[in-house]
Enzyme design. Structure first.
Site, PDB file in Angstrom:
ATOM      1  N   GLU A 222      34.367  -8.531  52.872  1.00  0.00           N
ATOM      2  CA  GLU A 222      34.147  -9.949  52.567  1.00  0.00           C
ATOM      3  C   GLU A 222      35.392 -10.758  52.896  1.00  0.00           C
ATOM      4  O   GLU A 222      36.512 -10.394  52.532  1.00  0.00           O
ATOM      5  CB  GLU A 222      33.786 -10.166  51.101  1.00  0.00           C
ATOM      6  CG  GLU A 222      33.653 -11.644  50.751  1.00  0.00           C
ATOM      7  CD  GLU A 222      33.113 -11.894  49.357  1.00  0.00           C
ATOM      8  OE1 GLU A 222      33.672 -12.767  48.659  1.00  0.00           O
ATOM      9  OE2 GLU A 222      32.125 -11.231  48.968  1.00  0.00           O
TER      10      GLU A 222
ATOM     11  N   SER B 103      36.825 -14.390  52.034  1.00  0.00           N
ATOM     12  CA  SER B 103      36.698 -15.581  51.198  1.00  0.00           C
ATOM     13  C   SER B 103      37.718 -16.595  51.689  1.00  0.00           C
ATOM     14  O   SER B 103      38.927 -16.362  51.594  1.00  0.00           O
ATOM     15  CB  SER B 103      36.961 -15.247  49.723  1.00  0.00           C
ATOM     16  OG  SER B 103      35.985 -14.354  49.230  1.00  0.00           O
TER      17      SER B 103
ATOM     18  N   GLU C  31      32.457 -17.862  50.992  1.00  0.00           N
ATOM     19  CA  GLU C  31      32.645 -16.411  50.929  1.00  0.00           C
ATOM     20  C   GLU C  31      31.560 -15.752  51.776  1.00  0.00           C
ATOM     21  O   GLU C  31      30.379 -16.014  51.565  1.00  0.00           O
ATOM     22  CB  GLU C  31      32.512 -15.907  49.490  1.00  0.00           C
ATOM     23  CG  GLU C  31      33.328 -16.655  48.453  1.00  0.00           C
ATOM     24  CD  GLU C  31      32.889 -16.313  47.039  1.00  0.00           C
ATOM     25  OE1 GLU C  31      32.111 -15.342  46.864  1.00  0.00           O
ATOM     26  OE2 GLU C  31      33.309 -17.016  46.102  1.00  0.00           O
TER      27      GLU C  31
ATOM     28  N   ASP D   3      33.528  -5.981  48.920  1.00  0.00           N
ATOM     29  CA  ASP D   3      32.672  -6.468  47.835  1.00  0.00           C
ATOM     30  C   ASP D   3      31.261  -5.936  48.049  1.00  0.00           C
ATOM     31  O   ASP D   3      30.628  -6.232  49.067  1.00  0.00           O
ATOM     32  CB  ASP D   3      32.673  -7.989  47.809  1.00  0.00           C
ATOM     33  CG  ASP D   3      31.941  -8.543  46.603  1.00  0.00           C
ATOM     34  OD1 ASP D   3      31.851  -7.831  45.585  1.00  0.00           O
ATOM     35  OD2 ASP D   3      31.458  -9.690  46.671  1.00  0.00           O
TER      36      ASP D   3
ATOM     37  N   ARG E 261      33.128 -24.678  38.698  1.00  0.00           N
ATOM     38  CA  ARG E 261      32.926 -24.247  40.082  1.00  0.00           C
ATOM     39  C   ARG E 261      31.449 -23.933  40.265  1.00  0.00           C
ATOM     40  O   ARG E 261      30.934 -22.984  39.691  1.00  0.00           O
ATOM     41  CB  ARG E 261      33.774 -23.008  40.402  1.00  0.00           C
ATOM     42  CG  ARG E 261      33.518 -22.435  41.804  1.00  0.00           C
ATOM     43  CD  ARG E 261      34.467 -21.284  42.088  1.00  0.00           C
ATOM     44  NE  ARG E 261      34.299 -20.176  41.185  1.00  0.00           N
ATOM     45  CZ  ARG E 261      33.704 -19.020  41.485  1.00  0.00           C
ATOM     46  NH1 ARG E 261      33.192 -18.841  42.693  1.00  0.00           N
ATOM     47  NH2 ARG E 261      33.613 -18.053  40.603  1.00  0.00           N
TER      48      ARG E 261
ATOM     49  N   TYR F 285      38.551  -8.472  51.424  1.00  0.00           N
ATOM     50  CA  TYR F 285      38.417  -7.312  50.539  1.00  0.00           C
ATOM     51  C   TYR F 285      37.033  -6.694  50.675  1.00  0.00           C
ATOM     52  O   TYR F 285      36.203  -7.154  51.459  1.00  0.00           O
ATOM     53  CB  TYR F 285      38.696  -7.727  49.094  1.00  0.00           C
ATOM     54  CG  TYR F 285      37.631  -8.572  48.427  1.00  0.00           C
ATOM     55  CD1 TYR F 285      36.910  -8.079  47.347  1.00  0.00           C
ATOM     56  CD2 TYR F 285      37.371  -9.873  48.863  1.00  0.00           C
ATOM     57  CE1 TYR F 285      35.946  -8.856  46.708  1.00  0.00           C
ATOM     58  CE2 TYR F 285      36.416 -10.658  48.235  1.00  0.00           C
ATOM     59  CZ  TYR F 285      35.701 -10.142  47.165  1.00  0.00           C
ATOM     60  OH  TYR F 285      34.753 -10.908  46.535  1.00  0.00           O
TER      61      TYR F 285
ATOM     62  N   ASN G  27      31.284 -22.444  47.335  1.00  0.00           N
ATOM     63  CA  ASN G  27      31.869 -22.820  46.049  1.00  0.00           C
ATOM     64  C   ASN G  27      32.306 -24.274  46.110  1.00  0.00           C
ATOM     65  O   ASN G  27      33.000 -24.684  47.048  1.00  0.00           O
ATOM     66  CB  ASN G  27      33.069 -21.927  45.732  1.00  0.00           C
ATOM     67  CG  ASN G  27      32.672 -20.473  45.595  1.00  0.00           C
ATOM     68  OD1 ASN G  27      32.085 -20.073  44.599  1.00  0.00           O
ATOM     69  ND2 ASN G  27      32.973 -19.669  46.604  1.00  0.00           N
TER      70      ASN G  27
ATOM     71  N   HIS H 151      28.819 -22.197  41.982  1.00  0.00           N
ATOM     72  CA  HIS H 151      28.773 -21.001  42.830  1.00  0.00           C
ATOM     73  C   HIS H 151      27.389 -20.935  43.454  1.00  0.00           C
ATOM     74  O   HIS H 151      26.403 -20.623  42.774  1.00  0.00           O
ATOM     75  CB  HIS H 151      29.062 -19.769  41.971  1.00  0.00           C
ATOM     76  CG  HIS H 151      29.233 -18.499  42.738  1.00  0.00           C
ATOM     77  ND1 HIS H 151      30.116 -18.372  43.789  1.00  0.00           N
ATOM     78  CD2 HIS H 151      28.645 -17.284  42.602  1.00  0.00           C
ATOM     79  CE1 HIS H 151      30.069 -17.141  44.261  1.00  0.00           C
ATOM     80  NE2 HIS H 151      29.169 -16.463  43.565  1.00  0.00           N
TER      81      HIS H 151
END
Length: 538
Positions: free
Chosen positions: A131, A133, A10, A126, A271, A124, A189, A273
């Site tokens: 961003e 992703s 991301e 963020d 996950r 989108y 991720n 992160h």
């Protein structure tokens, strides 16, 4: 196959208006995303088809769940943590007693600047940044490929804005700080086994993340969060990290983030992160960032780090060590371990490399897959270069290529590190416009190593990976766009005529929904109605 793992990147891109530092970045970011989602006006065909504006489905998101075994009280959470807030839909219900794969959703996300692309990615706004992703991928090379596709998508969006009357032209940077105290993330991720102890995750990954910046750092002019101290450092992000472990991503940033939101079957997966990485332009650096981390996770899950060369590398002061390593481009800084030893970051990485080499040799021998062999080979080559001549790695590592460029300016014009021109060069390095970006100019001249065929990158703008569930998501948008009401990492929601509610297709298993798994089914179903009927009755 040790580096094959469901992963994704991301990237929050920096955005500004030349000559207008007070411009509202949230509005600018929404402008960029919405311009890309509009009918094509630029040079590249949009990765949205059929006029589709599928919304993001927030139903299964849980950003306040902590891997340490609890969930933060929503009333006490910082607003930046509430990433599930926009248009969160109420609960779901089963469509029919025999519909094991299809459930219904009541509402959809109303957020406008938030779209899903036919390559399986999300684009989108963020935290006031556009961003990108990436879709879920399985190999380090694919991580590089769909990350680069994101750069082309942002470039096309920028050009659409510039070509649209009434919109404010913007400049977009693939970096992590504005040099004035603000930082924005490039997150990785990694899907991993939930059975792996999170205590072990913290113990083994903290020294790895502190030290891997020697080949994953993007480089930065200025020391400190506000760049007040003159100098150059290895990482764009290091100075913005303040604690070892935590759930935050925008305040009190932790080296190990504890968000427990797998976007997959909760009982099986966690996950990981990772918020500590830099936005890398060099393709080799991105490959190593994903590949080496995937190898360390494979060893961690297998219990292979215990007792080996990387089994006892806990740092006495991890945050301090992170900053010290970043502030030392000479790579001679010794960081203190809990057992009293002192090691350089390169020596720490060498210990992890030796453990990985032994692990792969023991488990796979000559049968190790090509992706794993490539990562091991390049990892060793980079560390050898860093041990002998740092600038010999300038073709592969961002911070070194950037430092060499900056030292050229300093030598030619007698500039000190606090000169404004050097800060401008630092920023221009990450400009995504080929005619302006300094990295892209070096790449065009063959002065950095490229791994990818430009035709493959262009194709990845529109098409998803074939070996993860991103294939199902992306192909549904491409084939049935007007009927896709919403989607997320773990669902696709259809609006089917004649059905009383929206139809949710869960995609909780990341390795289902691949071309091998659903390709023939999608080819048989000319309409979304046929697909949903097949899934419901199957």
């Amino acid at each position: 196959m040790t580096v094959r793992r469901v992963t994704g990147i991301e990237t929050e891109y920096g955005i500004s208006v030349p000559g207008d530092p007070g411009a509202n970045p949230m509005l600018l970011s929404a402008q960029v995303v919405n311009a890309y989602a509009s009918p094509a006006t630029g040079s590249m065909r949009s990765s949205l088809t059929g006029g589709s504006r599928a919304r993001w489905d927030y139903e299964d998101e849980a950003p306040l769940r902590d891997a340490r075994g609890y969930e933060i009280d929503r009333a006490k959470a910082h607003p930046s943590q509430l990433t599930d807030a926009p248009g969160r839909s109420p609960g779901t219900r089963r469509a029919a007693p025999n519909a094991s794969d299809v459930v219904t959703a009541e509402t959809e996300d109303p957020t406008m600047a938030n779209v899903i692309l036919t390559n399986g990615a999300r684009f989108y706004v963020d935290h006031a940044h556009p961003e990108y992703s990436s879709p879920e991928i399985l190999t380090p090379r694919d991580a590089v490929l769909w990350d680069r596709a994101g750069e082309l998508i942002l470039l096309d969006a920028l050009r659409r804005v510039a070509a649209t009357p009434g919109l404010t032209p913007v400049t977009i940077y693939k970096n992590n700080t504005d040099g004035k105290g603000a930082s924005y993330g490039t997150h990785e991720n990694y899907l991993m086994n939930r059975s792996t102890s999170f205590t072990d995750v913290v113990r083994h990954l903290t020294p790895f993340f502190v030290s891997r910046q020697v080949f994953t750092g993007a480089g930065r002019v200025g020391i400190g969060q506000d760049s007040a101290r003159p100098g150059f450092q290895i990482s764009q992000r290091a100075d913005f990290f303040e604690v070892e472990v935590g759930l935050e991503t925008t305040m009190k940033r932790p080296i190990i983030n504890t968000r427990d939101e797998p976007h997959a079957t909760v009982e099986k997966y966690r996950r990981l992160h990772v918020i500590i990485g830099d936005a890398t332009m060099c393709e080799v650096a991105t490959l190593l960032k994903i590949g080496t981390t995937s190898l360390v996770l494979a060893m961690l899950e297998a219990g292979a780090l215990e007792g080996g060369p990387a089994g006892n590398l806990q740092l006495a002061e991890p945050v301090r060590a992170l900053h010290e390593v970043s502030h030392d481009p000479g790579l001679t800084q010794l960081v203190r371990l809990r057992d009293g030893r002192r090691m350089t970051a390169v020596q720490l990485q060498r210990a992890y490399l030796e453990a990985a080499q032994a692990f792969v040799a023991d488990r796979y021998g000559e049968d190790a897959d090509a992706d794993t062999v490539e990562v091991l080979t390049r990892w060793e080559q980079i560390l050898t270069k860093l041990e002998t001549d740092v600038f010999s790695a300038a073709r592969e590592v961002d911070w070194i290529a950037k430092l060499r460029l900056l030292e050229g300016y300093r030598s030619r014009d007698g500039l000190d590190w606090d000169h404004a021109r050097l800060a401008a060069v630092d920023l221009q390095w990450s400009d995504i416009r080929p005619e302006k970006g300094l990295y892209l100019k070096l790449a065009e001249r063959g002065q950095v190593e490229r791994l990818l065929d430009p035709a493959d990158v262009a194709r990845a703008v529109e098409h998803p990976p074939t070996d993860t569930r991103a294939y199902f998501r992306g192909e549904c948008l491409a084939r049935y766009g007007p009927r896709v009401a919403a989607a997320s990492w773990d669902s696709v929601i259809f609006d089917i005529a004649g059905r009383g509610a929206l139809q949710r297709v869960p995609t909780l298993e990341p390795l289902r929904g691949t071309k091998e798994h659903v390709g023939a089914l999608l080819d048989r179903c000319e309409t979304a109605e046929e697909l949903v009927a097949a899934l419901t009755n199957g």
